[in-house]
Design a protein around this motif. Structure first.
Motif, PDB file in Angstrom:
ATOM      1  N   ILE A   3       0.804  -1.202  -0.088  1.00 12.87           N
ATOM      2  CA  ILE A   3      -0.114  -0.086   0.051  1.00 12.87           C
ATOM      3  C   ILE A   3       0.837   1.061   0.045  1.00 12.87           C
ATOM      4  O   ILE A   3       2.016   1.398   0.727  1.00 12.87           O
ATOM      5  CB  ILE A   3      -0.841   0.005   1.205  1.00 12.87           C
ATOM      6  CG1 ILE A   3      -1.714   1.354   1.151  1.00 12.87           C
ATOM      7  CG2 ILE A   3      -0.254   0.071   2.385  1.00 12.87           C
ATOM      8  CD1 ILE A   3      -2.961   0.976   2.289  1.00 12.87           C
ATOM      9  N   GLU A   4       0.577   2.382  -0.715  1.00 11.68           N
ATOM     10  CA  GLU A   4       1.400   3.468  -0.695  1.00 11.68           C
ATOM     11  C   GLU A   4       0.324   4.683  -0.928  1.00 11.68           C
ATOM     12  O   GLU A   4      -0.751   4.590  -1.449  1.00 11.68           O
ATOM     13  CB  GLU A   4       2.124   3.431  -2.342  1.00 11.68           C
ATOM     14  CG  GLU A   4       2.865   4.539  -2.398  1.00 11.68           C
ATOM     15  CD  GLU A   4       3.690   4.354  -3.989  1.00 11.68           C
ATOM     16  OE1 GLU A   4       4.223   5.345  -4.161  1.00 11.68           O
ATOM     17  OE2 GLU A   4       3.308   3.400  -4.443  1.00 11.68           O
ATOM     18  N   ILE A  24      -4.631   6.592  -2.575  1.00 14.91           N
ATOM     19  CA  ILE A  24      -4.062   5.357  -1.959  1.00 14.91           C
ATOM     20  C   ILE A  24      -4.043   4.310  -3.263  1.00 14.91           C
ATOM     21  O   ILE A  24      -4.834   3.961  -3.623  1.00 14.91           O
ATOM     22  CB  ILE A  24      -5.245   5.019  -0.875  1.00 14.91           C
ATOM     23  CG1 ILE A  24      -5.294   6.217   0.112  1.00 14.91           C
ATOM     24  CG2 ILE A  24      -4.588   3.829  -0.180  1.00 14.91           C
ATOM     25  CD1 ILE A  24      -6.361   5.787   0.844  1.00 14.91           C
ATOM     26  N   ILE A  25      -2.605   3.744  -3.278  1.00 15.27           N
ATOM     27  CA  ILE A  25      -2.515   2.962  -4.066  1.00 15.27           C
ATOM     28  C   ILE A  25      -2.295   1.458  -3.690  1.00 15.27           C
ATOM     29  O   ILE A  25      -1.402   1.490  -2.573  1.00 15.27           O
ATOM     30  CB  ILE A  25      -1.310   3.145  -5.262  1.00 15.27           C
ATOM     31  CG1 ILE A  25      -1.521   4.553  -5.646  1.00 15.27           C
ATOM     32  CG2 ILE A  25      -0.848   2.115  -5.873  1.00 15.27           C
ATOM     33  CD1 ILE A  25      -0.527   5.163  -6.523  1.00 15.27           C
ATOM     34  N   THR A  26      -3.059   0.480  -3.900  1.00 13.65           N
ATOM     35  CA  THR A  26      -2.762  -0.717  -3.230  1.00 13.65           C
ATOM     36  C   THR A  26      -2.373  -1.926  -4.531  1.00 13.65           C
ATOM     37  O   THR A  26      -3.075  -1.572  -5.716  1.00 13.65           O
ATOM     38  CB  THR A  26      -4.039  -1.529  -2.577  1.00 13.65           C
ATOM     39  OG1 THR A  26      -5.226  -1.411  -3.542  1.00 13.65           O
ATOM     40  CG2 THR A  26      -4.228  -0.638  -1.448  1.00 13.65           C
ATOM     41  N   GLU A  89      -6.302   2.217  -7.346  1.00 14.18           N
ATOM     42  CA  GLU A  89      -6.008   3.368  -6.971  1.00 14.18           C
ATOM     43  C   GLU A  89      -7.516   4.231  -6.542  1.00 14.18           C
ATOM     44  O   GLU A  89      -8.450   4.062  -7.162  1.00 14.18           O
ATOM     45  CB  GLU A  89      -5.609   4.349  -8.342  1.00 14.18           C
ATOM     46  CG  GLU A  89      -4.267   4.044  -8.691  1.00 14.18           C
ATOM     47  CD  GLU A  89      -3.896   4.968  -9.798  1.00 14.18           C
ATOM     48  OE1 GLU A  89      -4.510   5.946 -10.160  1.00 14.18           O
ATOM     49  OE2 GLU A  89      -2.522   4.507 -10.305  1.00 14.18           O
ATOM     50  N   ILE A  90      -7.069   4.703  -5.229  1.00 20.38           N
ATOM     51  CA  ILE A  90      -8.389   5.450  -4.407  1.00 20.38           C
ATOM     52  C   ILE A  90      -8.120   6.686  -4.241  1.00 20.38           C
ATOM     53  O   ILE A  90      -7.260   7.288  -3.456  1.00 20.38           O
ATOM     54  CB  ILE A  90      -8.628   4.687  -3.161  1.00 20.38           C
ATOM     55  CG1 ILE A  90      -8.895   3.161  -3.382  1.00 20.38           C
ATOM     56  CG2 ILE A  90      -9.789   5.395  -2.412  1.00 20.38           C
ATOM     57  CD1 ILE A  90      -8.784   2.374  -1.867  1.00 20.38           C
ATOM     58  N   LEU A 135      -3.776  -2.729   6.626  1.00 19.05           N
ATOM     59  CA  LEU A 135      -2.870  -2.131   5.560  1.00 19.05           C
ATOM     60  C   LEU A 135      -2.734  -0.603   5.583  1.00 19.05           C
ATOM     61  O   LEU A 135      -3.561   0.071   5.706  1.00 19.05           O
ATOM     62  CB  LEU A 135      -3.487  -2.304   4.265  1.00 19.05           C
ATOM     63  CG  LEU A 135      -3.642  -3.969   3.760  1.00 19.05           C
ATOM     64  CD1 LEU A 135      -4.351  -3.866   2.477  1.00 19.05           C
ATOM     65  CD2 LEU A 135      -2.457  -4.649   3.941  1.00 19.05           C
ATOM     66  N   SER A 136      -1.390  -0.197   6.035  1.00 22.19           N
ATOM     67  CA  SER A 136      -1.109   1.300   6.453  1.00 22.19           C
ATOM     68  C   SER A 136      -0.024   1.813   5.721  1.00 22.19           C
ATOM     69  O   SER A 136       0.890   1.110   5.347  1.00 22.19           O
ATOM     70  CB  SER A 136      -0.965   1.289   7.887  1.00 22.19           C
ATOM     71  OG  SER A 136      -2.196   0.816   8.705  1.00 22.19           O
TER      72      SER A 136
END
Length: 253
Positions: A3-4, A24-26, A89-90, A135-136
């Motif tokens: 997660i990024e 927020i990219i997972t 992508e969020i 996930l952080s």
């Protein structure tokens, strides 16, 4: 699983009132169920110890607790769902303002000193229930004052004079200096913009021993209020060695 956090500005610098946009990219190998997706902004003032000799302020470490000055959070997904495999992508967006009356609404500029820091962190949390680790990801946000909104006060061109002799020194001197004549005079501008050079004039009028070099130190003074006392500590930010010129030396730093 990865997660990024990624902001729309690569330098991560924002002013109060501006919109902070990002993603927020997972990256997942398989689908992951979640309960909530939350984006948070936290600002704190901290004492920090970087090792070495303990100074006045460092001696208070563990006594003075971190001070929270900003605390905001926003739920991007309020109900349970599932993140698909691969890259997802969020998008998120929030205003960097103190509209929420949560008791934490003081924005100061980001500062990383030798003993004190003011830091703003954005956190993304994908909660997955009690049996699964969330996930952080965390990223620092740099807060600066909007220079255009500040009242432009003309910088005073006045210079502050100084003089140095063997009698003004508190540390131990060579016998030649203690008994002989030593005098340095000059002036310096103490009101200046951080984006402009620090300038002044230094004159070595007399010295009982040859001078090999002159070091100009830029010091940072940090202060904290504890009880009814203000405790300050000084650390060196930069050292510049001036080139020796006979009679008079003008310097720019």
């Amino acid at each position: 699983m990865a997660i990024e956090l990624k902001l729309s500005r690569s330098n991560r610098v924002y002013c109060l009132g501006e919109s902070v946009d990002g993603k927020i990219i997972t990256i997942l190998a398989s689908p992951v169920s979640y309960q909530k997706i939350i984006i948070s902004l936290t600002g704190t003032v901290n004492l920090q110890v970087k090792g070495g000799v303990t100074g006045v302020i460092e001696s208070l470490y563990g006594v003075v607790k971190p001070i929270c000055i900003v605390k905001k959070s926003m739920e991007l997904a309020t109900s349970a769902g599932k993140l698909g495999p691969g890259r997802t992508e969020i998008n998120f967006s929030f205003s960097l303002s103190s509209e929420e009356k949560s008791g934490y609404d003081m924005f100061y500029e980001t500062f990383h000193g030798g003993n004190i820091s003011i830091q703003y962190l954005i956190s993304a949390d994908v909660t997955r229930g009690y049996l699964h680790k969330a996930l952080s990801a965390t990223l620092e946000l740099i807060v600066e004052h909007d220079k255009a909104s500040l009242i432009q006060v003309p910088i005073s061109p006045e210079l502050t004079s100084f003089f140095i002799t063997q009698d003004t020194q508190k540390h131990q001197l060579l016998p030649e200096l203690s008994s002989g004549r030593f005098q340095v005079t000059g002036n310096i501008s103490t009101h200046c913009s951080l984006s402009e050079p620090l300038s002044g004039e230094l004159i070595v009028e007399a010295s009982a021993v040859p001078i090999r070099s002159i070091d100009i130190l830029l010091l940072r003074v940090e202060s904290i209020l504890t009880g009814e006392r203000i405790i300050s500590d000084t650390s060196v930010v930069q050292i510049t060695q001036a080139r020796i010129v006979p009679l008079i030396h003008n310097y720019h730093h």
